[in-house]
Enzyme design. Structure first.
Site, PDB file in Angstrom:
ATOM      1  CG  HIS A 245     -10.145  -2.864   8.270  1.00  0.00           C
ATOM      2  ND1 HIS A 245      -9.308  -3.511   9.157  1.00  0.00           N
ATOM      3  CD2 HIS A 245     -11.277  -3.623   8.191  1.00  0.00           C
ATOM      4  CE1 HIS A 245      -9.912  -4.604   9.603  1.00  0.00           C
ATOM      5  NE2 HIS A 245     -11.102  -4.688   9.033  1.00  0.00           N
TER       6      HIS A 245
ATOM      7  CD  GLU B  29      -5.872  -3.736   1.319  1.00  0.00           C
ATOM      8  OE1 GLU B  29      -4.938  -3.142   1.885  1.00  0.00           O
ATOM      9  OE2 GLU B  29      -6.159  -4.919   1.574  1.00  0.00           O
TER      10      GLU B  29
ATOM     11  CG  ASP C  62      -9.844  -1.553  12.229  1.00  0.00           C
ATOM     12  OD1 ASP C  62      -8.889  -0.841  11.878  1.00  0.00           O
ATOM     13  OD2 ASP C  62      -9.737  -2.776  12.412  1.00  0.00           O
TER      14      ASP C  62
ATOM     15  CG  ASN D 214      -5.761   1.711   9.403  1.00  0.00           C
ATOM     16  OD1 ASN D 214      -4.678   1.280   8.970  1.00  0.00           O
ATOM     17  ND2 ASN D 214      -6.666   0.918   9.937  1.00  0.00           N
TER      18      ASN D 214
ATOM     19  CG  MET E 141       1.142  -5.596  11.327  1.00  0.00           C
ATOM     20  SD  MET E 141      -0.579  -5.624  10.790  1.00  0.00           S
ATOM     21  CE  MET E 141      -1.127  -7.069  11.690  1.00  0.00           C
ATOM     22  NE  ARG E 142       3.866   0.092  18.264  1.00  0.00           N
ATOM     23  CZ  ARG E 142       4.140  -0.343  19.497  1.00  0.00           C
ATOM     24  NH1 ARG E 142       4.675  -1.528  19.666  1.00  0.00           N
ATOM     25  NH2 ARG E 142       3.908   0.411  20.547  1.00  0.00           N
TER      26      ARG E 142
ATOM     27  CG  ASN F 297      -2.190  -0.830   0.919  1.00  0.00           C
ATOM     28  OD1 ASN F 297      -3.041  -0.446   0.127  1.00  0.00           O
ATOM     29  ND2 ASN F 297      -2.274  -1.989   1.553  1.00  0.00           N
TER      30      ASN F 297
END
Ligand code: GRF
Length: 205
Positions: free
Chosen positions: A114, A179, A150, A112, A95-96, A14
């Site tokens: 998702h 994405e 999210d 972000n 990934m945090r 991405n």
């Protein structure tokens, strides 16, 4: 011009789509810095190849709490001009969970991606969740980050049909293609000042 910071943890596809689109479509934002919480993230090499500065703040073994870690990120963002006033932070496979303090400081400046149609299937393994649930459609959501997981205001979504024989992997592959369209589009809308937020809704002009 606005400055962009991208936070990654791994593959960085991405991030790559965003950086390439900025060049190709002349999106008015300066890709200032890519930060990874893992030194072996594949995306770091891609960013460097594309001429974008990178930094690593290793999270494994980090002694402090979440906010102390995020302060290190913020220091690097600021050093590179990615301020709450003049910046945008993209979480791209980072990934945090970011701390509430970071979210507050960069209110509506962190976005972000998702791999599901939120509010369906938040959290980890969204594609697997969609296949196991038997959804006929899933997709991708780009949203502002708030203090939940999210849950922030949605900027845009794209739909992907779930086929009868889809596995987590085959669905994830098709979602990933979407994405790579959706994230650059959202960055462009932000950079061009076309997103207005009111409450938990956005209006795109
Ligand atoms: C993507 O599926 C994204 O939606 C999710 O994590 C994955 C990151 O992939 N948040 P990449 O690192 O951008 O290739």
């Amino acid at each position: 011009m606005l400055n962009l910071g991208i936070l990654i943890s791994g593959r960085g596809s991405n991030m790559e789509a965003i950086l390439k689109a900025i060049k190709r479509k002349k999106i008015p934002i300066n890709p200032a810095i890519v930060i990874s919480n893992k030194s072996d993230a594949r995306g770091l090499k891609i960013a460097q190849k594309l001429g974008v500065k990178t930094e690593v703040i290793e999270s494994k073994g980090f002694k402090g709490n979440r906010w102390e870690y995020d302060q290190k990120i913020i220091a690097i963002l600021k050093k590179n001009g990615v301020t709450p006033k003049n910046g945008l932070v993209c979480l791209a496979g980072f990934m945090r969970i970011v701390s509430p303090e970071f979210v507050k400081k960069y209110k509506n400046k962190i976005i972000n991606i998702h791999p599901a149609l939120l509010p369906a299937f938040p959290g980890l393994d969204a594609q697997k969740q969609a296949v196991e649930y038997g959804s006929k459609y899933s997709g991708v959501t780009v949203h502002f980050v708030d203090s939940g997981v999210d849950t922030g205001p949605i900027i845009l979504q794209k739909v992907v049909k779930v086929e009868n024989n889809d596995t987590e992997e085959t669905l994830a592959k098709r979602i990933l293609l979407k994405e790579h369209q959706a994230y650059p589009e959202a960055v462009q809308l932000f950079a061009e000042g076309k997103i207005k937020i009111s409450g938990r809704k956005t209006k795109i002009s």
